[in-house]
Enzyme design. Structure first.
Site, mmCIF file in Angstrom:
data_model
loop_
_atom_site.group_PDB
_atom_site.id
_atom_site.type_symbol
_atom_site.label_atom_id
_atom_site.label_comp_id
_atom_site.label_asym_id
_atom_site.label_seq_id
_atom_site.Cartn_x
_atom_site.Cartn_y
_atom_site.Cartn_z
ATOM 1 N N LYS A 1 0.822 -1.219 0.000
ATOM 2 C CA LYS A 1 0.000 0.000 0.000
ATOM 3 C C LYS A 1 0.853 1.265 0.000
ATOM 4 C CE LYS A 1 -2.272 -0.839 3.811
ATOM 5 N NZ LYS A 1 -1.588 -2.084 4.214
ATOM 6 N N ARG B 1 -9.431 0.588 9.030
ATOM 7 C CA ARG B 1 -8.944 -0.733 9.426
ATOM 8 C C ARG B 1 -9.986 -1.518 10.199
ATOM 9 N NH1 ARG B 1 -3.112 0.682 8.941
ATOM 10 N NH2 ARG B 1 -1.859 -1.132 9.401
ATOM 11 N N ARG C 1 11.774 -5.958 5.350
ATOM 12 C CA ARG C 1 11.635 -4.541 4.965
ATOM 13 C C ARG C 1 12.595 -3.654 5.754
ATOM 14 N NH1 ARG C 1 5.787 -1.872 4.928
ATOM 15 N NH2 ARG C 1 5.730 -2.465 7.126
ATOM 16 N N ARG D 1 11.608 -1.137 11.002
ATOM 17 C CA ARG D 1 10.519 -0.660 11.861
ATOM 18 C C ARG D 1 10.381 -1.583 13.057
ATOM 19 N NH1 ARG D 1 5.228 0.524 8.233
ATOM 20 N NH2 ARG D 1 4.311 -0.448 10.060
ATOM 21 N N ARG E 1 0.162 -8.326 13.611
ATOM 22 C CA ARG E 1 -0.506 -7.321 12.770
ATOM 23 C C ARG E 1 -1.356 -7.995 11.698
ATOM 24 N NH1 ARG E 1 4.486 -4.680 10.754
ATOM 25 N NH2 ARG E 1 3.172 -3.273 9.532
HETATM 26 P P1 AMP Z 1 1.043 0.754 8.991
HETATM 27 O O1 AMP Z 1 2.231 1.604 8.756
HETATM 28 O O2 AMP Z 1 -0.126 1.127 8.126
HETATM 29 O O3 AMP Z 1 1.353 -0.716 8.932
HETATM 30 O O4 AMP Z 1 0.549 1.057 10.495
HETATM 31 C C1 AMP Z 1 1.407 0.799 11.579
HETATM 32 C C2 AMP Z 1 0.616 0.755 12.886
HETATM 33 O O5 AMP Z 1 -0.056 2.021 13.093
HETATM 34 C C3 AMP Z 1 -0.511 -0.267 12.931
HETATM 35 O O6 AMP Z 1 -0.044 -1.557 13.283
HETATM 36 C C4 AMP Z 1 -1.432 0.344 13.991
HETATM 37 O O7 AMP Z 1 -0.914 0.150 15.287
HETATM 38 C C5 AMP Z 1 -1.337 1.823 13.680
HETATM 39 N N1 AMP Z 1 -2.379 2.251 12.702
HETATM 40 C C6 AMP Z 1 -2.194 2.682 11.423
HETATM 41 N N2 AMP Z 1 -3.358 2.966 10.821
HETATM 42 C C7 AMP Z 1 -4.332 2.702 11.732
HETATM 43 C C8 AMP Z 1 -5.747 2.763 11.723
HETATM 44 N N3 AMP Z 1 -6.426 3.137 10.627
HETATM 45 N N4 AMP Z 1 -6.419 2.415 12.860
HETATM 46 C C9 AMP Z 1 -5.760 2.026 13.962
HETATM 47 N N5 AMP Z 1 -4.432 1.921 14.043
HETATM 48 C C10 AMP Z 1 -3.707 2.246 12.952
#
Ligand code: AMP
Length: 207
Positions: free
Chosen positions: A15, A86, A120, A153, A164
């Site tokens: 994404k 999400r 990554r 990360r 996740r």
């Molecule tokens: P990502 O970079 O999109 O994988 O997001 C990393 C982390 O940020 C996720 O594992 C969640 O803890 C938090 N996060 C990101 N987007 C959301 C969302 N829409 N709702 C809740 N938590 C989020």
């Protein structure tokens, strides 16, 4: 024409990479809750800091995330939204604040996702993405684009990556089903090179 694009997919589906390309191609805003939260990890909210949820691979509470998205979308003409919604409550909130032109799901097999996430590396300065095997930098640990340091990360360890993915299958698949039921979801096979996947997405956006 302005584009309002929603990109759905599991962690590691691509994404972030594809959203950045879309933002570039169409001159729209890249709105990503993951990056916004990482930039505000230590922010005190009534639920605690985002960091406490993120390091466990859990979702940050909806009110915190909804506020970020509303502020970002109200400033944007067109956008590509990445990492949100999400869960179904977030999806309902989103439909109250905006209309979407395209909803695209990047489809990638679970074991491929784990390999992508654990390998990554991201640039600490400019955010560019690499992978130790599939897309290594020219010099290990150094960003090709800006010379910044490449880091892993904190939530890309195997244990947190698997957590996740569980959260995705439990909370976000219902969002995918919701858009599928509405008849607006277009699925794109995400198991190809970034350029090939981008061509597929562009076909969807333009047709
Ligand atoms: P990502 O970079 O999109 O994988 O997001 C990393 C982390 O940020 C996720 O594992 C969640 O803890 C938090 N996060 C990101 N987007 C959301 C969302 N829409 N709702 C809740 N938590 C989020």
């Amino acid at each position: 024409m302005s584009h309002r694009i929603l990109l759905l997919g599991a962690p590691g589906a691509g994404k972030g990479t594809q959203s950045a390309k879309l933002a570039d191609e169409y001159g729209v805003e890249h709105v990503t809750t993951g990056d916004a939260l990482r930039a505000n990890k230590e922010m005190e909210t009534e639920y605690g800091t985002p960091k406490s949820f993120m390091d466990a691979g859990e979702l940050v509470p909806d009110p915190v995330v909804n506020e970020i998205v509303e502020a970002a979308l109200s400033d944007a003409d067109g956008f590509v939204l990445d990492g949100y919604p999400r869960n179904l409550d977030q999806a309902e909130y989103l439909s109250e604040i905006t209309d979407l032109d395209a909803v695209i799901l990047l489809d990638v097999d679970e074991e491929v996702l784990v390999d992508r996430l654990t390998g990554r590396r991201v640039c600490d300065d400019c955010g560019a993405n690499y992978h130790v095997d599939f897309h290594p930098p020219e010099e290990p640990g150094v960003c090709d684009d800006c010379g910044g340091e490449l880091i892993q990360r904190e939530d890309d360890t195997e244990e947190t990556a698997r957590e996740r993915l569980e959260v995705f299958y439990d909370n976000t698949e219902p969002v995918v089903d919701h858009f599928r039921d509405e008849g607006v979801l277009v699925e794109v096979d995400g198991e190809a090179t970034p350029d090939e996947v981008f061509d597929r997405i562009r076909d969807v956006v333009e047709n």
